[in-house]
Design a protein around this motif. Sequence first.
Motif, PDB file in Angstrom:
ATOM      1  N   ILE A  48      49.711 -47.201  14.357  1.00 51.80           N
ATOM      2  CA  ILE A  48      49.817 -47.338  13.191  1.00 51.80           C
ATOM      3  C   ILE A  48      49.100 -46.545  12.451  1.00 51.80           C
ATOM      4  O   ILE A  48      47.601 -45.617  12.678  1.00 51.80           O
ATOM      5  CB  ILE A  48      48.122 -48.297  12.784  1.00 51.80           C
ATOM      6  N   ARG A  49      49.764 -45.737  12.122  1.00 56.34           N
ATOM      7  CA  ARG A  49      50.104 -44.245  11.494  1.00 56.34           C
ATOM      8  C   ARG A  49      49.006 -43.375  12.501  1.00 56.34           C
ATOM      9  O   ARG A  49      48.042 -42.491  11.784  1.00 56.34           O
ATOM     10  CB  ARG A  49      49.684 -43.992  10.390  1.00 56.34           C
ATOM     11  N   GLY A  50      49.662 -42.460  13.294  1.00 54.63           N
ATOM     12  CA  GLY A  50      48.719 -41.807  14.296  1.00 54.63           C
ATOM     13  C   GLY A  50      47.199 -42.663  14.764  1.00 54.63           C
ATOM     14  O   GLY A  50      46.555 -42.441  15.564  1.00 54.63           O
ATOM     15  N   ARG A  51      46.743 -43.521  14.655  1.00 55.79           N
ATOM     16  CA  ARG A  51      45.382 -44.203  15.044  1.00 55.79           C
ATOM     17  C   ARG A  51      45.956 -45.454  16.475  1.00 55.79           C
ATOM     18  O   ARG A  51      47.059 -46.357  16.249  1.00 55.79           O
ATOM     19  CB  ARG A  51      44.994 -45.049  14.515  1.00 55.79           C
ATOM     20  N   LEU A  52      45.677 -44.942  17.443  1.00 53.04           N
ATOM     21  CA  LEU A  52      45.686 -46.319  18.623  1.00 53.04           C
ATOM     22  C   LEU A  52      45.272 -46.713  18.854  1.00 53.04           C
ATOM     23  O   LEU A  52      43.256 -46.374  19.099  1.00 53.04           O
ATOM     24  CB  LEU A  52      46.762 -44.693  19.675  1.00 53.04           C
ATOM     25  N   GLU A  53      45.117 -48.560  19.456  1.00 49.00           N
ATOM     26  CA  GLU A  53      44.563 -49.212  19.756  1.00 49.00           C
ATOM     27  C   GLU A  53      44.872 -50.312  21.105  1.00 49.00           C
ATOM     28  O   GLU A  53      46.195 -50.726  21.183  1.00 49.00           O
ATOM     29  CB  GLU A  53      44.052 -50.560  18.660  1.00 49.00           C
ATOM     30  N   GLN A  54      43.958 -50.584  21.531  1.00 46.51           N
ATOM     31  CA  GLN A  54      44.772 -51.144  22.940  1.00 46.51           C
ATOM     32  C   GLN A  54      43.558 -51.864  23.240  1.00 46.51           C
ATOM     33  O   GLN A  54      41.868 -52.043  23.278  1.00 46.51           O
ATOM     34  CB  GLN A  54      44.937 -50.200  24.188  1.00 46.51           C
ATOM     35  N   ILE A  55      44.260 -53.113  23.978  1.00 47.72           N
ATOM     36  CA  ILE A  55      42.891 -54.073  24.444  1.00 47.72           C
ATOM     37  C   ILE A  55      44.221 -54.812  25.807  1.00 47.72           C
ATOM     38  O   ILE A  55      45.394 -55.620  25.335  1.00 47.72           O
ATOM     39  CB  ILE A  55      43.586 -55.506  22.741  1.00 47.72           C
ATOM     40  N   ARG A  56      43.090 -55.083  27.133  1.00 48.04           N
ATOM     41  CA  ARG A  56      43.763 -55.848  27.690  1.00 48.04           C
ATOM     42  C   ARG A  56      43.557 -57.213  28.086  1.00 48.04           C
ATOM     43  O   ARG A  56      41.809 -57.579  27.563  1.00 48.04           O
ATOM     44  CB  ARG A  56      42.852 -54.799  29.363  1.00 48.04           C
ATOM     45  N   GLN A 288      56.457 -49.544   2.401  1.00 45.80           N
ATOM     46  CA  GLN A 288      54.713 -48.074   3.709  1.00 45.80           C
ATOM     47  C   GLN A 288      54.279 -49.541   4.630  1.00 45.80           C
ATOM     48  O   GLN A 288      53.899 -48.838   5.784  1.00 45.80           O
ATOM     49  CB  GLN A 288      54.351 -48.379   2.250  1.00 45.80           C
ATOM     50  N   GLY A 289      54.334 -50.613   4.482  1.00 40.54           N
ATOM     51  CA  GLY A 289      53.910 -51.325   5.401  1.00 40.54           C
ATOM     52  C   GLY A 289      53.209 -52.876   4.324  1.00 40.54           C
ATOM     53  O   GLY A 289      53.574 -53.095   4.121  1.00 40.54           O
ATOM     54  N   HIS A 290      51.959 -53.613   4.711  1.00 39.45           N
ATOM     55  CA  HIS A 290      51.761 -55.052   4.692  1.00 39.45           C
ATOM     56  C   HIS A 290      50.444 -54.742   3.712  1.00 39.45           C
ATOM     57  O   HIS A 290      49.324 -53.644   4.250  1.00 39.45           O
ATOM     58  CB  HIS A 290      51.339 -55.919   5.687  1.00 39.45           C
ATOM     59  N   ASN A 315      43.172 -49.790   7.681  1.00 38.69           N
ATOM     60  CA  ASN A 315      43.003 -49.557   6.792  1.00 38.69           C
ATOM     61  C   ASN A 315      42.435 -50.556   5.786  1.00 38.69           C
ATOM     62  O   ASN A 315      42.844 -52.231   5.680  1.00 38.69           O
ATOM     63  CB  ASN A 315      42.893 -49.079   5.562  1.00 38.69           C
ATOM     64  N   ALA A 316      40.907 -50.700   5.774  1.00 40.88           N
ATOM     65  CA  ALA A 316      39.703 -51.996   4.514  1.00 40.88           C
ATOM     66  C   ALA A 316      38.974 -50.817   3.196  1.00 40.88           C
ATOM     67  O   ALA A 316      38.121 -50.161   4.380  1.00 40.88           O
ATOM     68  CB  ALA A 316      39.024 -52.814   5.605  1.00 40.88           C
ATOM     69  N   ASP A 331      47.824 -51.350   6.223  1.00 39.05           N
ATOM     70  CA  ASP A 331      48.371 -50.943   7.550  1.00 39.05           C
ATOM     71  C   ASP A 331      48.836 -49.346   6.268  1.00 39.05           C
ATOM     72  O   ASP A 331      49.550 -48.570   6.840  1.00 39.05           O
ATOM     73  CB  ASP A 331      49.301 -50.908   8.317  1.00 39.05           C
ATOM     74  N   LEU A 332      49.054 -49.769   4.861  1.00 38.95           N
ATOM     75  CA  LEU A 332      48.656 -48.200   4.003  1.00 38.95           C
ATOM     76  C   LEU A 332      47.708 -47.158   3.833  1.00 38.95           C
ATOM     77  O   LEU A 332      46.937 -47.432   4.731  1.00 38.95           O
ATOM     78  CB  LEU A 332      49.235 -49.044   2.307  1.00 38.95           C
ATOM     79  N   PRO A 333      48.283 -46.076   3.813  1.00 40.18           N
ATOM     80  CA  PRO A 333      47.496 -44.641   3.438  1.00 40.18           C
ATOM     81  C   PRO A 333      46.122 -45.029   2.624  1.00 40.18           C
ATOM     82  O   PRO A 333      45.704 -46.162   2.114  1.00 40.18           O
ATOM     83  CB  PRO A 333      47.970 -43.762   2.810  1.00 40.18           C
ATOM     84  N   LYS A 334      45.257 -45.139   3.271  1.00 37.72           N
ATOM     85  CA  LYS A 334      43.877 -45.026   2.896  1.00 37.72           C
ATOM     86  C   LYS A 334      43.752 -45.290   0.664  1.00 37.72           C
ATOM     87  O   LYS A 334      43.368 -45.777   0.346  1.00 37.72           O
ATOM     88  CB  LYS A 334      42.780 -44.697   3.253  1.00 37.72           C
ATOM     89  N   GLU A 335      44.494 -43.567   0.897  1.00 34.06           N
ATOM     90  CA  GLU A 335      44.517 -43.076  -0.777  1.00 34.06           C
ATOM     91  C   GLU A 335      45.574 -43.899  -1.184  1.00 34.06           C
ATOM     92  O   GLU A 335      45.681 -44.876  -2.478  1.00 34.06           O
ATOM     93  CB  GLU A 335      45.299 -42.093  -0.631  1.00 34.06           C
ATOM     94  N   GLU A 336      46.324 -45.092  -0.986  1.00 34.93           N
ATOM     95  CA  GLU A 336      47.427 -45.693  -1.892  1.00 34.93           C
ATOM     96  C   GLU A 336      46.480 -47.710  -1.937  1.00 34.93           C
ATOM     97  O   GLU A 336      46.949 -47.598  -2.508  1.00 34.93           O
ATOM     98  CB  GLU A 336      48.241 -46.050  -0.998  1.00 34.93           C
ATOM     99  N   MET A 337      45.637 -47.332  -1.223  1.00 34.61           N
ATOM    100  CA  MET A 337      44.719 -48.952  -0.877  1.00 34.61           C
ATOM    101  C   MET A 337      43.899 -48.971  -2.001  1.00 34.61           C
ATOM    102  O   MET A 337      44.002 -49.527  -2.993  1.00 34.61           O
ATOM    103  CB  MET A 337      44.358 -48.931   0.507  1.00 34.61           C
TER     104      MET A 337
END
Length: 348
Positions: A48-56, A288-290, A315-316, A331-337
């Motif tokens: 999401i916007r360049g940040r990667l998360e992986q769950i096994r 832009q997202g949700h 983002n929270a 998942d909107l940009p932090k500035e927008e939120m």
Amino acid sequence: MRTIGMVLWVAVCAVTWGQESPARWLQRALQAERTLSVAGMHVNTFQIRGRLEQIRERFWRRGDSEIRIEVAEPKSRQGEVFLYREGQWVRWRSGEPIASEVPQMPYMASELLQVVVEWLRRGWLEVTALPDESVAGRACVVVSLKPNRPVPPRSPMRPPNRPPQGRPEGPPARFPVHARLWIERETGLVLKREFTVRPGQTWIRSEVVRIDFAPRLDEALFRLPPGVTVRQLSEQGFRTVKEAQQVAGFPLRLPTYLPPGTWRERILVRRRPPHESPLVAIRYSCPQGHFTLFQTYQPKSRFKPPKHLQQTCLNAHFWEDDGSWFGIVGDLPKEEMEKIARSLSRDR
């Protein structure tokens, strides 16, 4: 010459008859996801916007009626168990005496395939067969899917016969801009799926890395240990703010600024212990997202943002104002939120 021509014709027919159309493979995949019992390991990857998360995760499944998932990685989430039976997900951490019903999980492959098959029937999708690939050592047909016309944010179609509990009616809010499915040739099971939500920004991939097509599945796998109690969900869904306001018991605030093209999807009011106010969640979507706006009133309580949000790509933003607690997660940009947060009007 006639004999050679006949041989060639038979060969061409044999090849043609041995090939199934992408639409037929999707039907086979839907049937396999609903009925096959399997076990193994899969890896879920989110960007999401360049940040990667992986769950096994390890998994055990009886079609789409009973499922067990155990988080293996990251280490911070080891011990998390998700169980699915009778249309409801339950989350439990190994060793704890209480489990919790989960209001909504990502859509299962069978649910997504039901949407795909229906949208294909309606002529909303372009389907392309790609060269075969191997997943977990198994030969797979690869199918590419993308909308061929603007699709409504929420289709009137709903999965027939059994809308799962805790799941909003109908298909996902919108189809991704592109999707690919890797369908195992022998069984029809989807071993890998990839969805692009926004080009270059957000994509989701789930890939099976180990698979057992003949597992021994003990009944206890799909049940909580004796003595573990389940904390039941207690929430109501509303279409209008006025309806939700009557149940909330405290003045709801709405943002005066929303990104262009934003629409409100739903409002949930979750009941809490008698000494606490309900928690109100308003879900929004935009190009832009949700994002979801949370609010509650707890003048004598200490607000603690959920810890698991620190380990996701979302983002929270949380804050307190005169006894009311607010949060925006998405998942909107932090500035927008933060701009949405500043616009919350105190008189609503």
